[in-house]
Design a protein around this motif. Structure first.
Motif, PDB file in Angstrom:
ATOM      1  N   UNK A  63       8.007  82.940 103.607  1.00 62.52           N
ATOM      2  CA  UNK A  63       8.563  82.415 102.368  1.00 62.52           C
ATOM      3  C   UNK A  63       9.478  81.228 102.687  1.00 62.52           C
TER       4      UNK A  63
ATOM      5  N   UNK B 145      14.174  75.890 102.325  1.00 64.36           N
ATOM      6  CA  UNK B 145      14.352  74.661 101.553  1.00 64.36           C
ATOM      7  C   UNK B 145      15.740  74.597 100.933  1.00 64.36           C
TER       8      UNK B 145
ATOM      9  N   UNK C  81      11.197  79.382 100.768  1.00 61.22           N
ATOM     10  CA  UNK C  81      12.187  79.054  99.752  1.00 61.22           C
ATOM     11  C   UNK C  81      13.598  78.990 100.325  1.00 61.22           C
TER      12      UNK C  81
ATOM     13  N   UNK D 210      11.178  70.776 106.398  1.00 57.95           N
ATOM     14  CA  UNK D 210      11.479  71.739 105.326  1.00 57.95           C
ATOM     15  C   UNK D 210      10.208  72.330 104.719  1.00 57.95           C
TER      16      UNK D 210
END
Lengths: 291, 283, 257
Positions: free
Chosen positions: C85, C90, C87, C58
C-alpha cells in the motif's frame, strides 16, 4: 489505514469490478433467456419450417409458424428505408461536415439530435395522420397502411444515426489530406468527392450499417403504419408485417408456455442475432479504419 | 464532357443543401404540427384528471404518473450500475482483451431492438422472478435498455478529467478510491448528468420494452406500490391511435404533445448542462 | 560513477535502481544517497530519467502499467516498495509537478485536500493547519483574504506555491520538486527558491531542474543524469567548479543538452 477502512475500500473496489463486467453478463443473460423460451417451439415444430415456412398462422389449427413473410416484410421496409435515408443522410452529413457555415452547422446538428430524441410512437402517430392518408390518395390504393409508409417513417428514424456517425467520420479526415488536394488546385467539391469521401468511406459504411440496424429493430412506428398483414411479397404499396411488429402485436394475446408464446421468443432470438451481426460487422468496419 | 469545376461545385452543393433540407424540414414540421394541434387540448383538467368513458374523455394523469414512476425506477437501477461500470472501465481495467469484450457487449446492448428488451423483461422479471407485470419489471427493463447510454457518456466524462488531477490526489496520500471519489467524479459530474438525462428522455419515450412488462391498457387510478401495473404516456398514445375508435383527435394530439414536451425538455436540459459546463471548463 | 564522501545522515538510499517502460530502459542501475535536510539538485538533458527517478521515489510510477522497477529505494532504511500500500509512503514523500495543477475548487479546499483524505474534518484544526502550510509556502500574506476563491484564479507563481502548501499540509518528510519553475517568470521563481531554502530546515528536498543555474543556486549537492545513468554526484560547490567527468563539464558549461 484502519482495518474497517481497508474492508470498505475492498468492498467498493469489488463492486466497481463487478459492475464493469455487468454488461457482458447482461448481454449473455438476454441471449440465454430468449433462447430458453424460444427453444420450446422446436420440440414440436421443425426449424426449417420456422425459418422457411411461407405461412404465419399462429392461431389456426394446426398453427403455422413460418417467419418467411415476416422476414420479407422486414426486408422490404428496411430496403425502402435505406433507399431513402442512405443518400439523404450521407448527403446531409457531407453538407454539415464540409459545406455548412459554422453557425448553421451547430443548428443542423441540434436538429439531428432533436430528431433522434422524438419517441418512436410519436413518429408513428404523425405517420398515421400524415404519410398514410397521403399515400392512400396519391397512389389510389385502398389503404395507406403500407410498406412504403413504414419505409418513409423508418427512414427518418435511421437518419440521426447515419448523419451523426457519417458526419463524425467525414469530420475526422485529417486536414492535411484536404490541404494536399487544395494545393493541387482542386475545388472544394473535387476535394470532397475525390479525397474526403474515399478517406471517410469506412466510417460512412459503418454509419449506414448502424442505421439499418436501427431500422431492423424498430418496432412501434412500423407497427402503427404498415398495416400488419403477414403476407408474402406483393409490393411496396401493400400492407406488410415485420418481425418486430409481430412480437409486439401478438405477445399480449398469447398464453405463457404455448407454442405461439415460444414462437414469438424464437423471433426474438432471430432479431437479436441479426442486430448482433450487424453491430459487430459495423464495429469491425469502423475499427479497421483506425488501423 | 468537361464542365467547369465551379459550376459542378455549385450544383453539387445545392444538391447537398436540398438533401439536408429534406431531412430537417420534416423534423420541424412534426414538432409544429403537434404543437399546433395539441396545444388546444392541453388544460389543467387534461393533465390532472383520470381518463373517462373508455379514454375518450377526461385527462391523462395516470399515464403521466406511470411514466414518471418508470423513469425514476429505471434511473435508480441504471445510474449506479452504469456509473460503477464506467469507473471500472476508465480507472481499473488494464486488461485490454477484457476491455474489448466489455466494449463489444456495450455496443451490442445499445443495438438490441427495443422489443427484444421487452421479451427479455417478460421472461426474466415478469415470469422468472415472478414480479408480474409491474412498475418493478418495467423499470428494470427500461434500466437495462438505457445502461449503454449511461455507461458510454459517464466513461467519456471520466476520461476527460485530466490525468494530473489523479496524480496530485495520489501524491497527497489519497487512496485510489478517494482519488476517484474526490478528484475525478466531481469534475466528471456534468458529463454524467448529461448522459443520465439523455437516458431518462429515452426511457420516457420508449414503448416496446414496457408493452409486456408493465403497461396497462386502461387503468384509471394511481399506482399504490411497485408491484402495480401503470399506464404510460407512450403506450397510451399508441392505444389511443390504434386501438380505440372514435377518439377526439385533440386528445391524441394532446397526449403526443405532453410526451414530446417531456422528452424534448430532458434533451434540452442535457444540452444546456453540456453547453454551460463546456463554456466554463477550467482546465 | 564518482562520488564525494557521504553526508551526515541518509534520508533516502537508492541501490541499483533500474526502471524500464515496455522493456525500454529509462533508468539504469542508479545508486545514490540523499542526505537528510539538504537539497539535492538533479540535472541532465531531456529523457535522462530525472522525472522517472522522482516518480519511483514516491511510487507514482506504479500507475504506469508498462513500467518495471528493480533495485531498492530505502526511506529511513525501509524499502518503500515492500509495502503493498503506497498511501502512507506518499504521505511521507510529497511531490510538486512542473506545471501547477490546482484542483478546480477553492484555495482552502486545495490546501486541506490531503488532510481531509486522512479523515481530518474539524474546522478549527483544518484552519490552523492550512494557515501554517500557506505561511511555510510564503503564500499566506498574499492570499489570506482569498481562501474561498477558485484556485484557478491565482497567478501561476501563486498556484505553484499553493501546490507547495498543499504538499506541506500533509506534513511529509521529503519533498520532490519536478522542474517546479519551468513555467514561471524570474520573480515567481525566486520566491519558490527562497521557499525551498527555508524548507530544507525541516524537510529533505530533491529538485529536478533543467536550469543548471538554479541547481547551483539552491542545491547543497548536485547529481548529473545522462541517458538514464547517474554520471556524477557531489557537493554543488565542487561539481560546478571542478567536475570530475568530462560529460558533466560539457553539460554544465552548456556545450550540449
Amino acid at each position: 489505514m484502519p482495518a474497517w477502512k481497508k474492508i470498505r475500500e475492498f468492498v467498493a473496489e469489488a463492486a466497481v469490478k463487478a459492475s464493469g463486467l455487468a454488461s457482458i453478463f447482461i448481454v449473455a443473460l438476454i441471449f440465454y433467456f430468449l433462447l430458453r423460451e424460444g427453444i420450446g417451439l422446436f420440440q414440436a415444430y421443425r426449424l426449417p419450417d420456422f425459418l422457411a415456412g411461407k405461412n404465419w398462422y399462429p392461431i389456426s389449427d394446426p398453427p403455422e409458424f413460418g417467419i418467411l413473410p415476416l422476414i420479407f416484410g422486414t426486408l422490404l421496409v428496411t430496403l425502402g428505408a435505406a433507399a431513402i435515408s442512405v443518400p439523404l443522410g450521407v448527403a446531409a452529413a457531407i453538407y454539415i461536415a464540409e459545406v455548412a457555415p459554422s453557425r448553421l452547422k451547430e443548428f443542423l446538428k441540434s436538429g439531428v439530435e432533436l430528431l433522434a430524441a422524438i419517441p418512436s410512437v410519436v413518429l408513428g402517430f404523425i405517420g398515421m395522420v400524415t404519410v398514410v392518408p397521403w399515400i392512400k390518395t396519391a397512389f389510389g390504393v385502398p389503404t395507406g397502411l403500407t410498406a412504403l409508409a413504414g419505409s418513409v417513417i423508418l427512414a427518418f428514424m435511421a437518419m440521426p444515426t447515419i448523419v451523426s456517425i457519417a458526419e463524425d467520420a467525414i469530420h475526422s479526415v485529417p486536414k492535411n489530406y484536404k490541404e494536399g488536394a487544395y494545393a493541387l488546385g482542386a475545388t472544394k467539391w473535387q476535394t470532397i468527392y475525390r479525397v474526403v469521401i474515399p478517406a471517410a468511406s469506412s466510417g460512412i459504411v459503418a454509419a449506414v450499417m448502424l442505421g439499418i440496424g436501427r431500422v431492423v429493430g424498430e418496432t412501434m412506428a412500423v407497427m402503427m403504419v404498415t398495416g400488419n398483414s403477414a403476407s408474402m411479397w406483393r409490393g411496396i404499396l401493400f400492407p406488410v408485417r415485420t418481425l418486430t411488429a409481430t412480437v409486439a402485436a401478438e405477445m399480449g394475446e398469447t398464453v405463457q408456455g404455448s407454442e405461439h408464446y415460444f414462437a414469438l421468443f424464437a423471433i426474438g432470438v432471430a432479431l437479436f442475432l441479426m442486430t448482433f451481426v450487424i453491430n459487430m460487422t459495423a464495429d469491425m468496419v469502423l475499427h479497421r479504419k483506425r488501423k | 464532357m468537361n464542365m467547369n469545376p465551379r459550376v459542378t461545385q455549385r450544383i453539387a452543393f445545392s444538391a447537398l443543401l436540398f438533401s439536408t433540407l429534406l431531412v430537417m424540414v420534416p423534423v420541424g414540421m412534426v414538432i409544429v404540427v403537434i404543437l399546433k394541434q395539441g396545444a388546444g387540448a392541453i388544460s389543467w383538467e387534461f393533465l390532472s384528471q383520470m381518463p373517462r368513458s373508455g379514454m375518450r374523455a377526461g385527462g391523462i394523469l395516470p399515464a403521466i404518473v406511470g411514466t414518471f414512476c418508470l423513469v425514476l425506477g429505471a434511473v435508480c437501477f441504471a445510474l449506479p450500475l452504469g456509473l460503477l461500470a464506467a469507473i471500472y472501465l476508465s480507472e481499473y481495467s488494464k486488461d485490454t482483451f477484457l476491455n474489448r469484450i466489455v466494449r463489444l457487449a456495450i455496443i451490442n446492448l445499445a443495438g438490441v431492438p427495443s422489443v427484444v428488451f421487452g421479451l427479455f423483461g417478460l421472461a426474466l422479471f415478469v415470469n422468472f422472478f415472478g414480479f408480474g407485470a409491474s412498475i418493478l419489471s418495467g423499470s428494470l427493463t427500461l434500466g437495462i435498455m438505457i445502461l449503454p447510454v449511461i455507461i458510454t457518456s459517464s466513461r467519456e466524462a471520466i476520461d476527460s478529467v485530466p490525468q494530473s488531477f489523479r496524480e496530485v490526489s495520489l501524491s497527497l496520500g489519497a487512496t485510489k478510491l478517494q482519488t476517484i471519489r474526490h478528484a475525478v467524479l466531481p469534475h466528471a459530474l456534468p458529463g454524467i448528468l448529461t448522459g443520465t438525462i439523455l437516458g431518462v428522455g429515452r426511457a420516457a419515450g420508449e414503448t416496446a420494452p414496457i408493452l409486456f412488462t408493465v403497461a396497462a391498457f386502461y387503468l384509471p387510478r394511481l399506482p399504490g406500490s411497485i408491484f402495480d401495473q401503470v399506464m404510460a404516456l407512450p403506450y397510451h398514445l399508441y392505444v389511443l391511435s390504434t386501438q380505440v375508435p372514435n377518439v377526439d383527435s385533440g386528445i391524441r394530439y394532446g397526449t403526443a404533445l405532453v410526451l414530446l414536451v417531456i422528452v424534448l425538455l430532458m434533451n434540452a436540459i442535457a444540452i444546456a448542462i453540456r453547453a454551460h459546463f463546456r463554456s466554463k471548463k477550467k482546465w | 560513477m564518482v562520488s564525494d564522501a557521504r553526508g551526515p545522515a541518509v534520508k533516502i538510499g537508492v541501490e541499483s535502481l533500474t526502471v524500464s517502460f515496455s522493456g525500454k530502459p529509462s533508468l539504469r542501475d542508479v545508486t545514490l544517497d540523499i542526505p537528510s535536510h539538504e537539497i539535492l539538485s538533479i540535472i541532465g538533458p531531456a529523457n535522462s530519467g530525472k522525472t522517472t527517478f522522482l516518480k519511483t521515489l514516491n511510487r507514482l510510477i506504479d500507475f504506469i502499467p508498462t513500467s518495471r522497477v528493480t533495485g531498492r529505494v530505502l526511506l529511513d532504511g525501509r524499502d518503500v516498495r515492500e509495502d503493498d500500500d503506497p498511501v502512507s509512503l506518499r504521505r511521507q514523500v510529497g511531490i510538486i509537478f512542473a506545471l501547477p495543477v490546482p484542483l478546480p475548487t477553492t484555495v482552502f479546499e486545495n490546501v486541506v485536500y490531503g488532510l481531509r483524505r486522512q479523515g481530518k474534518n474539524g474546522k478549527k484544526e483544518l484552519d490552523a493547519l492550512a494557515e501554517k502550510a500557506l505561511t511555510d509556502a510564503y503564500l499566506w500574506d498574499e492570499i489570506k483574504d482569498r481562501l474561498d476563491e477558485q484556485a484557478m484564479k491565482l497567478s501561476g507563481g501563486q498556484q505553484q506555491r499553493l501546490c507547495i502548501a498543499r504538499t506541506l499540509a500533509v506534513d511529509p518528510q521529503v519533498i520532490l520538486f519536478d522542474e517546479p519553475c519551468s513555467a514561471l517568470d524570474p520573480i515567481s521563481t525566486a520566491k519558490i527558491e527562497e521557499a525551498m531554502l527555508k524548507l530544507k530546515k525541516n524537510y529533505t528536498i530533491v529538485l529536478v531542474t533543467n536550469n543548471t543555474k538554479q541547481a547551483a543556486r539552491v542545491g547543497d549537492r548536485t547529481a548529473f543524469f545522462l541517458m538514464g545513468s547517474l554520471v556524477e554526484m557531489g557537493l554543488t560547490s565542487r561539481m560546478f567548479t571542478s567536475p570530475r567527468d568530462k560529460r558533466t563539464d560539457d553539460y554544465i558549461s552548456g556545450r550540449f543538452g
